[in-house]
Design a protein around this motif. Structure first.
Motif, PDB file in Angstrom:
ATOM      1  N   ASN A  53     -17.349   5.366  57.333  1.00 50.58           N
ATOM      2  CA  ASN A  53     -18.471   5.436  56.740  1.00 50.58           C
ATOM      3  C   ASN A  53     -19.753   4.635  56.733  1.00 50.58           C
ATOM      4  O   ASN A  53     -20.893   5.362  56.992  1.00 50.58           O
ATOM      5  CB  ASN A  53     -18.269   6.924  55.822  1.00 50.58           C
ATOM      6  CG  ASN A  53     -17.469   7.851  55.813  1.00 50.58           C
ATOM      7  OD1 ASN A  53     -17.402   8.214  56.756  1.00 50.58           O
ATOM      8  ND2 ASN A  53     -16.971   7.972  55.061  1.00 50.58           N
ATOM      9  N   ASP A  54     -19.736   3.594  56.300  1.00 50.51           N
ATOM     10  CA  ASP A  54     -20.745   1.844  55.693  1.00 50.51           C
ATOM     11  C   ASP A  54     -21.061   2.691  56.944  1.00 50.51           C
ATOM     12  O   ASP A  54     -22.520   1.442  57.425  1.00 50.51           O
ATOM     13  CB  ASP A  54     -20.220   1.536  55.090  1.00 50.51           C
ATOM     14  CG  ASP A  54     -20.935   0.458  54.726  1.00 50.51           C
ATOM     15  OD1 ASP A  54     -22.059   1.153  53.957  1.00 50.51           O
ATOM     16  OD2 ASP A  54     -20.922  -0.265  54.864  1.00 50.51           O
ATOM     17  N   HIS A  79     -14.201   4.754  53.767  1.00 56.00           N
ATOM     18  CA  HIS A  79     -15.862   4.694  53.391  1.00 56.00           C
ATOM     19  C   HIS A  79     -16.404   2.699  54.496  1.00 56.00           C
ATOM     20  O   HIS A  79     -16.978   2.834  54.626  1.00 56.00           O
ATOM     21  CB  HIS A  79     -15.257   3.669  52.376  1.00 56.00           C
ATOM     22  CG  HIS A  79     -16.540   2.951  51.747  1.00 56.00           C
ATOM     23  ND1 HIS A  79     -17.684   3.540  51.449  1.00 56.00           N
ATOM     24  CD2 HIS A  79     -17.431   1.556  51.658  1.00 56.00           C
ATOM     25  CE1 HIS A  79     -18.775   2.706  50.902  1.00 56.00           C
ATOM     26  NE2 HIS A  79     -18.283   1.377  50.788  1.00 56.00           N
ATOM     27  N   GLU A  80     -15.211   1.990  55.142  1.00 48.81           N
ATOM     28  CA  GLU A  80     -15.908   1.221  56.356  1.00 48.81           C
ATOM     29  C   GLU A  80     -16.618   2.054  56.753  1.00 48.81           C
ATOM     30  O   GLU A  80     -18.055   1.685  57.750  1.00 48.81           O
ATOM     31  CB  GLU A  80     -14.655   0.435  56.919  1.00 48.81           C
ATOM     32  CG  GLU A  80     -14.718  -0.417  55.486  1.00 48.81           C
ATOM     33  CD  GLU A  80     -13.273  -1.398  55.522  1.00 48.81           C
ATOM     34  OE1 GLU A  80     -12.535  -1.162  56.649  1.00 48.81           O
ATOM     35  OE2 GLU A  80     -12.746  -2.333  55.082  1.00 48.81           O
ATOM     36  N   GLU A  94      -8.847   5.519  52.129  1.00 45.51           N
ATOM     37  CA  GLU A  94     -10.460   5.320  51.314  1.00 45.51           C
ATOM     38  C   GLU A  94     -11.164   4.523  51.403  1.00 45.51           C
ATOM     39  O   GLU A  94     -12.309   4.336  51.937  1.00 45.51           O
ATOM     40  CB  GLU A  94     -10.195   5.712  49.019  1.00 45.51           C
ATOM     41  CG  GLU A  94      -9.643   7.239  49.580  1.00 45.51           C
ATOM     42  CD  GLU A  94     -10.031   7.032  47.905  1.00 45.51           C
ATOM     43  OE1 GLU A  94     -10.353   6.058  46.844  1.00 45.51           O
ATOM     44  OE2 GLU A  94      -9.875   8.499  46.882  1.00 45.51           O
ATOM     45  N   ASN A  95      -9.987   3.626  51.779  1.00 49.19           N
ATOM     46  CA  ASN A  95     -11.501   1.835  51.768  1.00 49.19           C
ATOM     47  C   ASN A  95     -11.922   1.983  53.845  1.00 49.19           C
ATOM     48  O   ASN A  95     -12.834   1.823  53.580  1.00 49.19           O
ATOM     49  CB  ASN A  95     -10.816   0.643  51.824  1.00 49.19           C
ATOM     50  CG  ASN A  95      -9.950   0.310  50.437  1.00 49.19           C
ATOM     51  OD1 ASN A  95     -10.977   1.311  49.769  1.00 49.19           O
ATOM     52  ND2 ASN A  95      -9.128  -0.329  49.618  1.00 49.19           N
ATOM     53  N   LYS A 110     -23.143   2.893  50.792  1.00 52.09           N
ATOM     54  CA  LYS A 110     -22.071   2.609  48.946  1.00 52.09           C
ATOM     55  C   LYS A 110     -23.155   3.233  48.205  1.00 52.09           C
ATOM     56  O   LYS A 110     -24.560   3.059  48.485  1.00 52.09           O
ATOM     57  CB  LYS A 110     -21.825   1.256  48.813  1.00 52.09           C
ATOM     58  CG  LYS A 110     -21.427   1.216  47.870  1.00 52.09           C
ATOM     59  CD  LYS A 110     -21.034  -0.892  46.765  1.00 52.09           C
ATOM     60  CE  LYS A 110     -20.632  -0.826  46.026  1.00 52.09           C
ATOM     61  NZ  LYS A 110     -20.653  -2.299  45.684  1.00 52.09           N
TER      62      LYS A 110
END
Length: 211
Positions: free
Chosen positions: A111-112, A108-109, A104-105, A124
């Motif tokens: 996507n960010d 998310h990186e 997940e991290n 976020k």
């Protein structure tokens, strides 16, 4: 020959059902054991550095592999609890959940990074400061509402009006925190002033009085 086809179809259906349900259970060779054999013991979890080298497709596949493993371990954990037994190598569940959190991290990186390139903002979710009825301020994720506050009558203020009970609660809480900081400073000053002779007699006192 044709009369046997319905029975064959039912057998194939039950076979597919059993093979699908078997994925929610551990290997039969591990049943009734307190610890797995060395060759069957689980390895470590995937780190974020290793997962960053994987493609999105590989991360998607690994996520579902971990999801199936977690469901299987949760099923076996409940079965062992019902039988009053311990699950062999329960750290498997922790390592699977740690791997899923790392996935997940990493996602998310990515996507960010893409969201910042396209819009200049972070992916976020936004947060705002909310004060509870007791006067404590904390951060809460912003979420969408079906209707505005003028219709629903519900609105969260960042610094709402504190009632007498909330004011007294904050006063007592600040007093408690102040006393904790004061006791901590007193302990630090006491340790600084304590000499080696005092420490030696302090260690020997229990032995002397216990005789």
């Amino acid at each position: 020959m044709l009369r046997n086809l319905p029975n064959l179809g039912r057998n194939l259906t039950s076979l597919r059902f059993n093979s699908a349900m078997q994925q929610f259970f551990d290997d039969e060779a591990n049943f009734g054991k307190s610890e797995l054999r060395p060759k069957n013991r689980p390895g470590r979890s995937w780190t974020e550095e290793e997962l960053r080298l994987k493609s999105n497709s590989d991360l998607h596949k690994l996520w579902y592999v971990c999801l199936k493993e977690r469901n299987m371990l949760l099923t076996m954990k409940k079965a062992h609890i019902a039988a009053a037994r311990n699950l062999p190598n329960p750290e498997r569940l922790d390592r699977v959940e740690e791997t899923m959190g790392n996935i997940e991290n990493v996602v998310h990186e990515r996507n960010d990074a893409v969201y910042k390139l396209e819009t200049g903002e972070s992916a976020k979710p936004r947060e705002r400061n909310i004060t509870s009825f007791a006067g404590f301020t904390y951060k809460k994720q912003v979420r969408e509402h079906l209707a505005p506050a003028s219709i629903t009558g519900k609105k969260e203020y960042e610094i709402p009006y504190l009632e007498d009970d909330a004011y007294m609660m904050q006063k007592l809480w600040n007093e408690k925190e102040f006393m904790k900081r004061r006791d901590k400073l007193d302990d630090e000053m006491r340790r600084e002033k304590q000499t080696e002779t005092m420490k030696r007699y302090q260690r020997g006192a229990p032995r002397v009085f216990n005789k």
